[in-house]
Design an enzyme around this catalytic site. Structure first.
Site, mmCIF file in Angstrom:
data_model
loop_
_atom_site.group_PDB
_atom_site.id
_atom_site.type_symbol
_atom_site.label_atom_id
_atom_site.label_comp_id
_atom_site.label_asym_id
_atom_site.label_seq_id
_atom_site.Cartn_x
_atom_site.Cartn_y
_atom_site.Cartn_z
ATOM 1 C CB THR A 155 -7.888 1.401 -1.058
ATOM 2 O OG1 THR A 155 -6.815 1.113 -1.967
ATOM 3 C CG2 THR A 155 -7.651 0.664 0.244
ATOM 4 C CE1 TYR A 160 2.341 2.287 -5.337
ATOM 5 C CE2 TYR A 160 2.690 0.020 -6.040
ATOM 6 C CZ TYR A 160 2.255 0.928 -5.094
ATOM 7 O OH TYR A 160 1.731 0.480 -3.897
#
Ligand SMILES: NC(=O)c1ccc[n+]([C@@H]2O[C@H](COP(=O)([O-])OP(=O)(O)OC[C@H]3O[C@@H](n4cnc5c(N)ncnc54)[C@H](OP(=O)(O)O)[C@@H]3O)[C@@H](O)[C@H]2O)c1
Length: 235
Positions: free
Chosen positions: A192, A157
């Site tokens: 989230t 990532y």
């Protein structure tokens, strides 16, 4: 952004930070084309779309050139321009993988989404941004993309978001003549599906600050890597 109504596209708009962008932009009376991939994961967005005449949910996987071409045709015929592009879609997989354990495919997959989607969406929508008013692009980056602050978390990532930052920098140079500003913004650590429940920031707080920061950005500040308050993050 200014007070007049803008035409905005948000990728990955069915949940998380993307959906919050939609909610707040609609609240400011902008016209929002909201990208989603799967109806089953997008019920909140689709329900919201039925209630707001300014919201246009659009099915698009932003790694697909075919679907981006359909998106471009839609925006072109409905609005003839685009003022604001929010490249928000992203994934964070294999977070604890060591570099020697990963397959090349793990890396290329995350690159396709986190870098490829912003690269392709901008490429396909550039001609519409050229017709926009004070056009702006934001690429959702991450503090994990800071090489100087890196502590080795989320290897694939973080590498993909470093590449996204360099894409942003290159686009900023390339788009100076076009008067399109582009910046990479880290939303902070946000509650989230990706950020998890322990994150300190709500999507509402993060997005509200990002929109304020972007509103105040001038073309001369294009190419920067910023936090939600508009402070520079070291590369
Ligand atoms: N949350 C954080 O703490 C945090 C921190 C730093 C940076 N960010 C960045 O902020 C952005 C939004 O993150 P989030 O926390 O809202 O993540 P999230 O809740 O996991 O949502 C990710 C969104 O991206 C969409 N997406 C993934 N691949 C896609 C593709 N190929 N085409 C279209 N849409 C795609 C997902 O759609 P589906 O529902 O179809 O999968 C979903 O709407 C990401 O770029 C992320 O890297 C988040």
């Amino acid at each position: 952004m200014q007070n007049n109504s803008k035409i905005v596209f948000v990728s990955g708009a069915n949940r998380g930070i993307g959906f919050e962008f939609v909610r707040q932009l609609i609240g400011k009376s902008h016209k929002v084309i909201a990208g989603y991939r799967d109806e089953n994961r997008s019920q909140d967005l689709l329900e919201f779309g039925k209630k707001s005449e300014n919201l246009f949910p659009f099915k698009v996987d932003v790694t697909s050139e075919k679907e981006l071409s359909e998106l471009k045709s839609f925006i072109s015929s409905e609005f003839g321009k685009l003022d604001f592009l929010i490249n928000n879609a992203g994934i964070n997989e294999n977070r604890s993988a060591k570099t020697v354990e990963m397959d090349l495919q793990d890396l290329t997959h995350i690159f396709n989404v986190n870098l490829g989607s912003a690269f392709l969406a901008t490429k396909f929508l550039h001609s519409l941004l050229l017709k926009g008013e004070n056009p702006k692009i934001i690429n959702l980056s991450s503090h994990l993309a800071s090489i100087s602050l890196s502590n080795g978390y989320s290897v694939p990532y973080s590498i993909s978001k470093v590449a996204l930052n360099m894409l942003t920098k290159n686009q900023a140079t390339e788009f100076q003549e076009d008067k399109i500003s582009v910046c990479a913004i880290s939303p902070g650590w946000v509650r989230t599906a990706m950020g998890g429940n322990s994150a300190p920031l709500s999507a509402e707080e993060s997005v509200s600050k990002i929109l304020e920061t972007v509103e105040n950005l001038s073309l001369s500040e294009s190419g920067q890597f910023l936090d939600i308050d508009g402070n520079k993050i070291p590369y």
